[in-house]
Scaffold this active site. Sequence first.
Site: not given
Ligand code: PEP
Length: 251
Positions: A9-11, A93, A95, A163, A169, A209, A230-231
């Site tokens: 997920n590049w957000k 998600h 967010e 999640e 993050g 994470s 994500g990141g």
């Molecule tokens: C996400 O936002 O779906 C996610 C898993 O982010 P991260 O891996 O950066 O925690």
Amino acid sequence: MRRKILAGNWKMHGLTVDLQEINEISKFSKSCETEIILFPPITLVSKISSSITESSLKLGAQNCHFNQAGAHTGEISAKMLTDIGLTHVILGHSERRTAHLETNEILREKIKAAWENDLTTIVCVGESAETAKNGLTDVFIQDQLTKTLPNHIKINRLIIAYEPIWAIGTGEVPSLKQIKKTHDLIRNLIKNNYGSLAANSIRIIYGGSLNQDNSKDIFSLPNVDGGLVGGASLTHTSFIPIISLLEMQPN
Ligand code: PEP
């Protein structure tokens, strides 16, 4: 047998200059058994689609509207996503639940719209730090998932991502025992609400994470069918090692 899946997920990240990262991930994905799906910003989709024609990499969107079309400034419908060749969408998600006030009820309508347009949907659920601290994760996840999923599900179009909000993050990850407990709970809930075929078929992935140091142990848990990253999905040097760790897992 459930095929392993890794989603990136590049957000709200990614400019034209970052296409090179996607090309590297795409090249690597050609030799993979794992299903790999990237969720870039919509702005990059047409450029990515034309550069990965030979690849098995799939592309999805990070959101869709529940209506097919209409006066909804700034929104994109599921039908429009299918129209540009996307196959997947992330819904629920944290967010978006938090910053865009997406309720379980709204999400249920979005899921139905996604399925009507043949999009495979990653439905996210996850508890806050406070809920976890109060020992209410199980009750919360059960309630959130039951209220978010439609009464009739499309088994082959549903992936569930667990999640925990506090793990996204932050570099914090639940213990393996906690992840196992929640994934087992989700699998049982699917069985009770939708039957054995659904429970055996639907993939449940972990997100929060994930990185190359912690994914191996998480991926080895029996009810973890992959991950949502994500990141660490933003560069091929951090994403490809996670794909490799999932590839090493027996099906
Ligand atoms: C996400 O936002 O779906 C996610 C898993 O982010 P991260 O891996 O950066 O925690």
